[in-house]
Design an enzyme around this catalytic site. Sequence first.
Site, mmCIF file in Angstrom:
data_model
loop_
_atom_site.group_PDB
_atom_site.id
_atom_site.type_symbol
_atom_site.label_atom_id
_atom_site.label_comp_id
_atom_site.label_asym_id
_atom_site.label_seq_id
_atom_site.Cartn_x
_atom_site.Cartn_y
_atom_site.Cartn_z
ATOM 1 C CB ILE A 134 -1.097 0.144 1.116
ATOM 2 C CG1 ILE A 134 -2.220 0.960 0.963
ATOM 3 C CG2 ILE A 134 -0.512 0.158 2.571
ATOM 4 C CD1 ILE A 134 -3.260 0.650 1.675
ATOM 5 C CG ASN A 176 -1.941 1.509 17.461
ATOM 6 O OD1 ASN A 176 -1.999 2.594 18.027
ATOM 7 N ND2 ASN A 176 -0.728 0.613 17.002
ATOM 8 C CG ASP A 219 0.400 2.026 12.351
ATOM 9 O OD1 ASP A 219 0.542 3.327 11.851
ATOM 10 O OD2 ASP A 219 0.101 2.096 13.578
HETATM 11 P P1 ADP Z 1 -4.530 -5.039 11.693
HETATM 12 O O1 ADP Z 1 -3.883 -4.729 13.025
HETATM 13 O O2 ADP Z 1 -5.543 -4.015 11.241
HETATM 14 O O3 ADP Z 1 -5.214 -6.295 11.750
HETATM 15 P P2 ADP Z 1 -2.152 -5.188 10.001
HETATM 16 O O4 ADP Z 1 -1.395 -4.011 9.642
HETATM 17 O O5 ADP Z 1 -1.681 -6.014 10.983
HETATM 18 O O6 ADP Z 1 -3.732 -4.663 10.546
HETATM 19 O O7 ADP Z 1 -2.809 -6.042 8.768
HETATM 20 C C1 ADP Z 1 -3.822 -5.631 8.051
HETATM 21 C C2 ADP Z 1 -3.394 -6.420 6.365
HETATM 22 O O8 ADP Z 1 -2.607 -5.720 5.902
HETATM 23 C C3 ADP Z 1 -2.989 -7.774 6.664
HETATM 24 O O9 ADP Z 1 -3.696 -8.740 5.854
HETATM 25 C C4 ADP Z 1 -1.550 -7.786 6.190
HETATM 26 O O10 ADP Z 1 -1.068 -8.864 5.639
HETATM 27 C C5 ADP Z 1 -1.537 -6.661 5.192
HETATM 28 N N1 ADP Z 1 -0.336 -5.825 5.152
HETATM 29 C C6 ADP Z 1 0.852 -5.649 5.837
HETATM 30 N N2 ADP Z 1 1.938 -4.908 5.376
HETATM 31 C C7 ADP Z 1 1.202 -4.324 4.274
HETATM 32 C C8 ADP Z 1 1.595 -3.525 3.091
HETATM 33 N N3 ADP Z 1 2.743 -2.918 3.207
HETATM 34 N N4 ADP Z 1 0.830 -3.265 2.105
HETATM 35 C C9 ADP Z 1 -0.557 -3.768 2.273
HETATM 36 N N5 ADP Z 1 -1.002 -4.642 3.131
HETATM 37 C C10 ADP Z 1 -0.135 -4.961 4.082
#
Ligand code: ADP
Length: 169
Positions: A10, A23, A33
Amino acid sequence: MNVTLVQGDITEQRTDAIVNAANSSLLGGGGVDGAIHRRGGPEILAECRQLRAGHLGGGLPTGQAVATTAGLLPAHWVIHTVGPVYSRSQDRSELLAACHRESLRVADALGARTVAFPAISTGIYGWPLDDAARIAVTAVRAAGTSVEEVRFVLFDAAAYEVFRGQLSS
Ligand code: ADP
């Protein structure tokens, strides 16, 4: 509105806004994040700290959204939203839908026309992917918004396939 899908990171999206699965502290974390703050540089955290020093002193409540600069990222804005932690004993679907709706409301206020979303709550917060995909796609389709493209950005092939299945249903 067009709902599109890509497999990727992203932080690399050239959309007007990208959504952060933040968060409630707004002071950084892991997953999406962590990647956003790492790649976007310190300006994003500085704005988050200002929000905490101002009207968000208690943090950002689950299901709500707020925007900051995107710092060094190609997007113009980061829209931070706090997904619910998945619970087996309590239905928190409405809060997950609200994240999508509120993020699009903030995007409208900014004048953003293209917005990239990660799969909110499906990482550290433990939401099963197929259920999260259904809630996310339903919520953005139902949102009254001027956003022209909502792009779901899925990190891996498995998540991409789950979202693809939801979009074609
Ligand atoms: P949450 O705390 O809301 O669960 P996370 O960041 O741990 O959020 O994960 C949300 C989703 O984003 C997961 O499916 C993870 O695999 C994905 N994810 C992690 N890093 C990236 C990134 N750089 N770009 C897109 N998606 C990501």
